[in-house]
Design an enzyme around this catalytic site. Sequence first.
Site, short mmCIF file in Angstrom:
data_model
loop_
_atom_site.label_atom_id
_atom_site.label_comp_id
_atom_site.label_asym_id
_atom_site.label_seq_id
_atom_site.Cartn_x
_atom_site.Cartn_y
_atom_site.Cartn_z
N CYS A 56 -1.24 6.16 8.97
CA CYS A 56 -1.55 4.82 8.44
C CYS A 56 -2.66 4.99 7.42
O CYS A 56 -2.69 5.97 6.69
CB CYS A 56 -1.93 3.87 9.57
SG CYS A 56 -3.36 4.43 10.55
N ARG B 236 0.84 -1.20 0.00
CA ARG B 236 0.00 0.00 0.00
C ARG B 236 0.87 1.24 0.00
O ARG B 236 0.56 2.23 -0.69
CB ARG B 236 -0.94 0.00 1.21
CG ARG B 236 -2.00 -1.10 1.16
CD ARG B 236 -2.98 -0.99 2.32
NE ARG B 236 -3.84 0.18 2.20
CZ ARG B 236 -4.64 0.62 3.16
NH1 ARG B 236 -4.67 0.01 4.34
NH2 ARG B 236 -5.40 1.69 2.98
#
Length: 311
Positions: A262, A204
């Site tokens: 995050c 990611r």
Amino acid sequence: MLRAAIASSASCQTAGMRASPLIGAAELNAALSEPDPARRSAVLDVRWDLAQGPRPDLYEAAHIPGAVFVDLDTALAAPAGDGRRGRHPLPDTDVFVAAMREAGVDSGRPVVVYDDAGGTIAARAWWLLRDHGHHNVALLDGGLPSWVGAGLATEAGPPAPTAVAAAGNFRGAPGAMPTLDADQAAALADDPGGVLLDARQSERYRGEQEPVDPRAGHIPGALHRSTRDNVDGGGAFLDPAELTRRFASLGATPQARVGVYCGSGVTAAHEVLALELAGVGGALYPGSWSGWCSDPERPVQTGDHTGPVTR
């Protein structure tokens, strides 16, 4: 000013603050034997997963005796709104404080939080309680698997009526833990004296896949440090000396200004906790990647730190 706030968060030596943000299964078991209910630890079960969200079903199947289930989506986060605050914005103070009272949290009573995901979800509750001024809060190292692995008993079913009725007197206001907004996160990543850490999985971060958010990649200049790298195969945190070494390899030292994000601002709290174990203060960017990439004016970087930047 931000530097001072981040530095102060690295120290656990303020009055009344617990020496370590972690507690082991044996220590928690002993604490639950405290005869005085006013001094016995309140235990919060914060199980949640990306696919199904809050997991009260897992709680009802088996939980630590006396624990109360806390819903991440309603107690520990506000509605997402237009997306620029991220998928899990910080909760309104009144909502959070009321949820903690309902769970039996007192201002002067120890609190222990746990999940079954290496602490990556429960750390959000740890961070919020600390941010609201509760100094005696710890995360169960290794979570529920460590409790079961130690041969300790669990119980099933919803919370007992007596546990729910024993509402706490918790009072608090946010601001004890440093945070970043999007502009501050961008500035930190571009600052030679700063380090911005992306705590998501590597694929990611590099932009190779994005299962939830509208754009793939990372904040330009951010370095990668997955929360998976903070724990061992059993979900227990690595030794502080090892964490210190690994963070230092990225420039995250006590002398640096360090920020963390995050996907939605939840698991980044786990990175803040790991940094604290390493003696490093870390500021949380609550909006995180979900908030950043929802703004079309924010640039995106793919690949490693030196990858291309696009809008």
